[in-house]
Scaffold this motif. Structure first.
Motif, PDB file in Angstrom:
ATOM      1  N   UNK A 157      26.952 -10.628 -24.075  1.00 22.63           N
ATOM      2  CA  UNK A 157      25.795 -10.569 -24.968  1.00 22.63           C
ATOM      3  C   UNK A 157      25.613 -11.818 -25.822  1.00 22.63           C
ATOM      4  N   UNK A 158      26.665 -12.591 -26.064  1.00 23.84           N
ATOM      5  CA  UNK A 158      26.580 -13.813 -26.855  1.00 23.84           C
ATOM      6  C   UNK A 158      27.276 -14.916 -26.062  1.00 23.84           C
ATOM      7  N   UNK A 159      26.476 -15.808 -25.480  1.00 24.85           N
ATOM      8  CA  UNK A 159      27.022 -16.793 -24.543  1.00 24.85           C
ATOM      9  C   UNK A 159      26.077 -17.983 -24.435  1.00 24.85           C
ATOM     10  N   UNK A 160      26.469 -18.951 -23.620  1.00 24.02           N
ATOM     11  CA  UNK A 160      25.563 -20.041 -23.299  1.00 24.02           C
ATOM     12  C   UNK A 160      24.284 -19.443 -22.722  1.00 24.02           C
ATOM     13  N   UNK A 161      23.142 -19.972 -23.158  1.00 23.97           N
ATOM     14  CA  UNK A 161      21.855 -19.478 -22.685  1.00 23.97           C
ATOM     15  C   UNK A 161      21.213 -18.448 -23.600  1.00 23.97           C
ATOM     16  N   UNK A 162      21.974 -17.888 -24.546  1.00 23.11           N
ATOM     17  CA  UNK A 162      21.402 -16.935 -25.493  1.00 23.11           C
ATOM     18  C   UNK A 162      20.348 -17.639 -26.343  1.00 23.11           C
ATOM     19  N   UNK A 163      19.189 -17.011 -26.503  1.00 21.94           N
ATOM     20  CA  UNK A 163      18.119 -17.591 -27.313  1.00 21.94           C
ATOM     21  C   UNK A 163      18.466 -17.499 -28.795  1.00 21.94           C
TER      22      UNK A 163
END
Length: 191
Positions: A66-72
């Protein structure tokens, strides 16, 4: 009499909703973006960036599904009672403080949509005839896998006999946007 920001809100798009993570931010926001100077040939905005640190004692910001590279991520400011998004981008790098003692922070770097345009290679784009810059930009953006959140294009003043006819192998969307903006002598930037 001057007016000052009354609030700054940092949100991350987690589990398909915008979650306010402002209370976890434990550093200043460090960001930049836009067109950096007024030189004649500088008409396309550079990639914007935002860096901040989050308190991760809870472990909520350890990279996960849910919280990673690519998260807006977006930053919204309130000024004179009006809210305005000042930064919108995606997480490009997450670094976790090591160990179970100490600050236990997550260092986050985000980049705006221009980073996508700079790194996305155009696979195949046929030349198009008799297009204004706004039509050519719309056509170009129609092919990119990750779209900007919105667009607001002024109607171009010139109609070009051909566009995309000089695209090089491995050209990026950014380089083609630059070719278009230099032909019209306009500006392309993110708001």
């Amino acid at each position: 009499m001057g007016e000052y920001l009354t609030s700054v809100k940092i949100e991350a798009f987690i589990n398909s909703v915008w979650e306010d993570i402002s209370s976890y931010v434990v550093s200043d926001l460090d960001g930049e973006g836009g067109i950096y100077n007024n030189e004649y040939d500088n008409r396309l905005a550079s990639t914007g960036s935002l860096r901040f640190q989050l308190n991760n004692v809870s472990g909520d910001f350890t990279p996960s599904a849910t919280f990673k590279k690519g998260t807006k991520v977006r930053v919204t400011v309130t000024y004179s009672g009006v809210e305005k998004v000042k930064f919108f981008g995606r997480i490009s790098n997450i670094k976790i403080d090591p160990g179970t003692w100490g600050n236990q922070r997550v260092h986050v770097e985000c980049l705006d949509w221009m980073d996508i345009a700079q790194n996305q290679v155009i696979r195949a784009k046929e030349a198009e005839a008799n297009k204004r810059i706004d039509e050519a930009v719309t056509s170009l953006l129609g092919d990119i896998p990750i779209q900007p959140e919105s667009t607001d294009l002024d109607t171009g003043e010139n109609t070009f006999p051909l566009v995309f006819d000089a695209a090089q192998k491995n050209a990026t969307y950014y380089s083609e946007l630059n070719n278009l903006v230099m032909s019209e002598l306009g500006y392309i930037y993110l708001r």
